[in-house]
Scaffold this active site. Structure first.
Site, short mmCIF file in Angstrom:
data_model
loop_
_atom_site.label_atom_id
_atom_site.label_comp_id
_atom_site.label_asym_id
_atom_site.label_seq_id
_atom_site.Cartn_x
_atom_site.Cartn_y
_atom_site.Cartn_z
CE1 TYR A 294 48.11 54.86 48.44
CE2 TYR A 294 48.10 54.86 46.05
CZ TYR A 294 47.43 54.73 47.25
OH TYR A 294 46.10 54.50 47.27
CD GLU B 265 50.03 51.78 51.60
OE1 GLU B 265 50.42 51.67 50.43
OE2 GLU B 265 49.15 51.09 52.12
CG ASP C 207 39.58 64.27 71.83
OD1 ASP C 207 40.01 65.33 71.35
OD2 ASP C 207 38.70 63.58 71.29
CB THR D 104 40.95 67.62 65.27
OG1 THR D 104 40.41 68.55 66.19
CG2 THR D 104 40.18 66.33 65.34
CE LYS E 96 36.77 69.86 66.32
NZ LYS E 96 37.47 68.57 66.15
NE ARG F 262 36.95 69.55 57.83
CZ ARG F 262 36.37 69.92 58.99
NH1 ARG F 262 36.08 69.01 59.88
NH2 ARG F 262 36.10 71.17 59.22
N1 DSN Z 1 32.35 67.38 65.20
C1 DSN Z 1 33.27 68.00 66.09
C2 DSN Z 1 32.63 69.11 66.83
O1 DSN Z 1 31.87 69.80 66.22
O2 DSN Z 1 32.90 69.32 68.00
C3 DSN Z 1 33.91 67.02 66.99
O3 DSN Z 1 34.30 65.94 66.23
#
Ligand code: DSN
Length: 429
Positions: A53, A55, A199, A225, A228, A234
């Site tokens: 933990y 925090e 984003d 994110t 990708k 993730r």
């Molecule tokens: N689910 C993602 C995508 O496939 O583009 C975006 O959050």
């Protein structure tokens, strides 16, 4: 042996893990938001850090025993700041959706107006869709693409911004195959005294390699994110300026900087204990992204997407906007007389994984829309190049022109397995 402890203790889970690894190895992963994280990234996610933990933030925790955790989180922050040339980075968000929520609520009040891209035109659920917290909490005004060329018309975006006076202009997409003009988005936001947020979850790797404009220097807040094109775990991060450019306007009583507002919104505002094993994996991914091979990889993603798109079009398939500038494309299935779901399912039967997707001005419903979204990040991670893209595009076109032909699908499935054998993944597993 792979997963020896799981195998011994929980064969049910081990069997499913084996099957999923085989599926990934023997299929063509063309969902443009999916990728293969390196083994180092995978290893980091399976470490003892999951036990801790923590925090708070490095040096300011609510638990003892965080001296090594602090060092790891600080490493992730320092690496991300250097990689993105960002003034401030929060590496704690668990996911992109939660990170977007943190970005909005750090600087806006419920009911405030935000401009974001329409989901059906390529945006994201969290960019204001009415079924999502974003659309329920804020007054989202959507911009889309023009019917004529299926690209964002920046003059229309500016007109809408001048009319609606949003407090934030959000750019970025999940199904837009063209370059996003981040600089003009930032200028429009400045013109109306709004926050500029981007984003870049899908195109982050391309932005880092110079294959797409990078919004970090022109925007107040950038969310990405890490899964990708960045090829990390993730999860997500938030990059921002330190100073709140609009503080006097929106937060007259607040002494907090933008960086402090974002940190306080992530924790304790929205999240509890950070996932430090995932943060370690992010640190590993950021170091990987500093390497020249990472830049080469991103350039190849784009080259592969170009070849894939050209070959699909030569095979008579219509692509939204007539092609792609980035890592993804959208096939319009209308002239094939099938829904995107029918097409994507037929491809999946052959081991070719794509996803069905709305296209701009779609006349069909989201559950079986007109589009199929596909891209090249994962195939490129496997080492595939233009030659393989031509082969794959021809296989895809063959299936989509004849989705009920069972023997054809069986033949193509065999070809897919053969193709993947030349590009093995996770050989050490
Ligand atoms: N689910 C993602 C995508 O496939 O583009 C975006 O959050």
């Amino acid at each position: 042996m792979l997963y020896p402890h799981i195998r011994q203790q929980d064969p049910e889970v081990a069997t499913l893990l084996d099957k999923e690894l085989k599926r990934q190895r023997e299929g063509l992963v063309m969902i443009p938001s999916e990728n293969f994280a390196s083994q180092a990234v995978l290893e980091a996610t399976g470490t003892v850090l999951t036990n801790k933990y923590a925090e708070g933030y490095p040096g300011k925790r609510y638990y003892t025993g965080n001296e090594y955790i602090d060092a790891i989180e600080q490493l992730a922050i320092d690496r991300a700041k250097k990689l993105f040339n960002a003034e401030h980075v929060n590496v704690q968000p668990h996911s992109g959706s939660g990170a977007n929520m943190a970005c909005y609520s750090a600087v806006l009040e419920p009911g405030d107006t935000i401009m974001g891209m329409n989901l059906a035109h390529g945006g994201h659920l969290t960019h204001g869709n009415p079924v999502n917290f974003s659309g329920k909490t804020y007054r989202f005004i959507s911009y889309g693409v023009s019917q004529e060329n299926e690209r964002i018309d920046m003059d229309e975006v500016r007109q809408l911004a001048l009319k609606e006076k949003p407090k934030m202009i959000l750019s970025g997409a999940t199904a837009y195959p063209r370059i996003i003009d981040f600089e003009t988005f930032a200028n429009i936001a400045k013109e109306i005294n709004a926050y500029a947020m981007a984003d870049i979850s899908h195109i982050v790797g391309l932005c880092l390699a110079g294959d797409h404009p990078n919004p970090v220097s022109s925007h107040d807040i950038v969310m990405t994110t890490t899964t990708k094109t960045l090829r990390g775990p993730r999860s997500a991060i938030i990059l921002s300026r330190i100073e709140d450019r609009l503080k006097t306007h929106y937060h007259p009583d607040s002494e907090k900087t933008l960086a402090q507002l974002i940190d306080a919104t992530v924790f304790p505002g929205l999240q509890g204990g950070p996932l430090e094993h995932i943060i370690a994996a992010k640190a590993v991914a950021f170091a990987e992204a500093e390497k020249p091979e990472f830049q080469e990889y991103q350039h190849q993603i784009v080259k592969n997407a170009q070849t894939l798109a050209q070959t699909l079009m030569h095979q008579g398939l219509r692509l939204v906007s007539g092609g792609t500038d980035n890592h993804l494309m959208l096939i319009d299935c209308t002239s094939l007389g099938i829904g995107g779901k029918d097409g994507a399912n037929a491809l999946a039967e052959c081991g070719i994984y794509t996803n069905f997707n709305m296209i701009p001005f779609d006349t069909r419903k989201p559950f079986n829309p007109s589009g199929i979204r596909l891209g090249t990040p994962a195939l490129t991670s496997q080492g595939m190049k233009e030659e393989e893209m031509e082969i794959i595009a021809n296989l895809i076109a063959g299936v989509l022109h004849d989705i009920h032909n069972t023997s054809l699908k069986e033949k193509i499935k065999t070809k897919v397995v053969e193709l993947t054998q030349g590009f093995p993944i996770y050989q050490e597993l």
